[in-house]
Design an enzyme around this catalytic site. Structure first.
Site, PDB file in Angstrom:
ATOM      1  N   CYS A  34     -45.179 -98.393 -25.575  1.00 39.57           N
ATOM      2  CA  CYS A  34     -45.299 -99.615 -24.759  1.00 39.57           C
ATOM      3  C   CYS A  34     -46.474 -99.529 -23.792  1.00 39.57           C
ATOM      4  CB  CYS A  34     -44.011 -99.884 -24.004  1.00 39.57           C
ATOM      5  SG  CYS A  34     -43.618 -98.613 -22.795  1.00 39.57           S
ATOM      6  N   CYS A 103     -36.970 -97.142 -21.128  1.00 44.72           N
ATOM      7  CA  CYS A 103     -37.552 -97.260 -19.783  1.00 44.72           C
ATOM      8  C   CYS A 103     -36.864 -96.278 -18.829  1.00 44.72           C
ATOM      9  CB  CYS A 103     -37.421 -98.681 -19.268  1.00 44.72           C
ATOM     10  SG  CYS A 103     -37.844 -99.948 -20.502  1.00 44.72           S
TER      11      CYS A 103
HETATM   12 FE1  FES Z   1     -41.741 -99.293 -21.955  1.00 43.37          FE
HETATM   13 FE2  FES Z   1     -40.176-100.470 -20.248  1.00 43.37          FE
HETATM   14  S1  FES Z   1     -41.096-101.346 -22.012  1.00 43.37           S
HETATM   15  S2  FES Z   1     -41.035 -98.481 -20.083  1.00 43.37           S
END
Ligand code: FES
Length: 137
Positions: A34, A103
Protein backbone atom coordinates in the site's frame (compact mmCIF):
# COMPACT_ATOMS: atom_id res chain seq x y z
CA UNK A 1 -16.91 -1.69 5.25
CA UNK A 2 -17.58 -0.27 8.69
CA UNK A 3 -15.19 1.50 10.99
CA UNK A 4 -15.74 1.54 14.73
CA UNK A 5 -16.28 4.84 16.52
CA UNK A 6 -12.86 4.47 18.11
CA UNK A 7 -11.13 4.11 14.75
CA UNK A 8 -12.90 7.20 13.44
CA UNK A 9 -12.08 9.12 16.64
CA UNK A 10 -8.36 8.24 16.49
CA UNK A 11 -8.25 9.07 12.80
CA UNK A 12 -10.01 12.42 13.22
CA UNK A 13 -8.20 13.31 16.48
CA UNK A 14 -4.93 11.39 16.48
CA UNK A 15 -3.12 11.37 19.83
CA UNK A 16 0.59 12.02 20.23
CA UNK A 17 1.36 13.06 16.67
CA UNK A 18 4.86 14.36 16.10
CA UNK A 19 8.46 13.62 16.93
CA UNK A 20 10.45 13.22 20.12
CA UNK A 21 13.65 15.16 19.91
CA UNK A 22 16.62 12.95 20.80
CA UNK A 23 14.27 9.99 21.16
CA UNK A 24 15.68 6.91 22.88
CA UNK A 25 14.27 4.72 20.13
CA UNK A 26 13.01 5.45 16.61
CA UNK A 27 11.55 2.92 14.20
CA UNK A 28 10.37 3.44 10.65
CA UNK A 29 8.50 0.79 8.73
CA UNK A 30 6.53 0.63 5.52
CA UNK A 31 4.20 -1.68 3.72
CA UNK A 32 5.33 -2.34 0.18
CA UNK A 33 1.88 -3.09 -1.13
CA UNK A 34 0.00 0.00 0.00
CA UNK A 35 3.03 2.28 0.31
CA UNK A 36 2.07 3.50 3.77
CA UNK A 37 4.87 4.56 6.11
CA UNK A 38 4.90 4.79 9.89
CA UNK A 39 7.54 6.21 12.23
CA UNK A 40 7.41 5.58 15.95
CA UNK A 41 9.40 7.44 18.62
CA UNK A 42 9.85 6.36 22.25
CA UNK A 43 11.34 7.92 25.34
CA UNK A 44 12.52 5.40 27.94
CA UNK A 45 13.32 6.18 31.57
CA UNK A 46 14.32 3.45 34.03
CA UNK A 47 12.92 0.74 31.80
CA UNK A 48 9.56 2.46 31.37
CA UNK A 49 8.25 4.14 28.22
CA UNK A 50 7.41 7.63 29.38
CA UNK A 51 6.57 9.12 26.00
CA UNK A 52 5.64 7.81 22.58
CA UNK A 53 4.86 9.75 19.43
CA UNK A 54 4.30 8.92 15.82
CA UNK A 55 4.23 10.20 12.29
CA UNK A 56 2.26 8.24 9.76
CA UNK A 57 2.00 8.79 6.07
CA UNK A 58 -0.81 6.46 5.32
CA UNK A 59 -4.42 5.46 5.41
CA UNK A 60 -6.94 6.28 8.12
CA UNK A 61 -6.55 2.92 9.82
CA UNK A 62 -2.76 3.33 9.87
CA UNK A 63 -3.18 6.71 11.57
CA UNK A 64 -5.69 5.27 14.05
CA UNK A 65 -3.57 2.21 14.91
CA UNK A 66 -0.43 4.25 15.43
CA UNK A 67 -2.34 6.79 17.52
CA UNK A 68 -3.76 4.18 19.86
CA UNK A 69 -0.45 2.30 19.98
CA UNK A 70 1.24 5.41 21.40
CA UNK A 71 -1.42 5.53 24.12
CA UNK A 72 -1.02 1.82 24.85
CA UNK A 73 2.76 1.90 25.32
CA UNK A 74 2.93 5.00 27.49
CA UNK A 75 3.64 4.01 31.07
CA UNK A 76 4.49 0.44 30.09
CA UNK A 77 7.75 -1.33 30.83
CA UNK A 78 9.81 -2.50 27.86
CA UNK A 79 8.71 -6.07 28.57
CA UNK A 80 5.06 -5.08 28.60
CA UNK A 81 5.39 -2.95 25.48
CA UNK A 82 7.01 -5.70 23.44
CA UNK A 83 3.97 -7.89 24.04
CA UNK A 84 1.55 -5.40 22.48
CA UNK A 85 0.51 -7.26 19.35
CA UNK A 86 -1.32 -6.04 16.30
CA UNK A 87 -4.29 -8.00 17.64
CA UNK A 88 -4.21 -6.02 20.89
CA UNK A 89 -4.09 -2.81 18.87
CA UNK A 90 -7.08 -3.92 16.82
CA UNK A 91 -9.00 -4.95 19.95
CA UNK A 92 -8.30 -1.57 21.54
CA UNK A 93 -9.94 0.03 18.51
CA UNK A 94 -12.95 -2.31 18.70
CA UNK A 95 -11.78 -4.06 15.56
CA UNK A 96 -10.84 -3.22 12.00
CA UNK A 97 -12.33 -4.38 8.71
CA UNK A 98 -10.48 -7.48 7.47
CA UNK A 99 -8.93 -5.59 4.56
CA UNK A 100 -7.39 -3.19 7.08
CA UNK A 101 -5.80 -5.72 9.43
CA UNK A 102 -2.40 -5.13 7.86
CA UNK A 103 -2.54 -1.51 9.03
CA UNK A 104 -2.41 -2.75 12.64
CA UNK A 105 0.55 -4.96 11.70
CA UNK A 106 2.37 -1.82 10.66
CA UNK A 107 1.80 -0.39 14.16
CA UNK A 108 3.23 -3.53 15.79
CA UNK A 109 6.21 -3.45 13.44
CA UNK A 110 6.87 0.25 14.05
CA UNK A 111 6.77 -0.28 17.82
CA UNK A 112 9.18 -3.22 17.58
CA UNK A 113 11.46 -1.22 15.28
CA UNK A 114 11.63 1.58 17.87
CA UNK A 115 12.28 -0.94 20.66
CA UNK A 116 14.94 -2.61 18.53
CA UNK A 117 16.63 0.73 17.96
CA UNK A 118 16.60 1.34 21.72
CA UNK A 119 17.97 -2.14 22.44
CA UNK A 120 20.75 -1.70 19.89
CA UNK A 121 21.76 1.70 21.25
CA UNK A 122 21.79 0.65 24.89
CA UNK A 123 22.73 -3.03 24.71
CA UNK A 124 19.66 -3.81 26.81
CA UNK A 125 18.07 -7.13 25.96
CA UNK A 126 14.29 -7.08 25.49
CA UNK A 127 12.88 -10.60 25.54
CA UNK A 128 10.35 -11.24 22.80
CA UNK A 129 11.60 -8.51 20.51
CA UNK A 130 10.89 -9.54 16.95
CA UNK A 131 13.22 -9.15 13.98
CA UNK A 132 11.63 -7.43 10.97
CA UNK A 133 10.97 -10.69 9.15
CA UNK A 134 9.31 -12.25 12.20
CA UNK A 135 6.18 -10.12 11.95
CA UNK A 136 4.05 -12.64 10.16
CA UNK A 137 0.42 -11.76 9.96
FE1 FES B 1 -1.73 0.03 4.20
FE2 FES B 1 -3.49 1.00 5.84
S1 FES B 1 -3.74 0.62 3.72
S2 FES B 1 -1.39 0.63 6.25
Amino acid sequence: MEYSEKVIDHFMNPRNVGEIEDADGVGTVGNEKCGDIMRFYIRVEDGVITDARFKTFGCGAAVATSSIATEMVRGKTLQEAVRISNKAVMDALDGLPAAKAHCSCLAEEALHAALRDYAQKTGIVIDGLKAPEEHKH
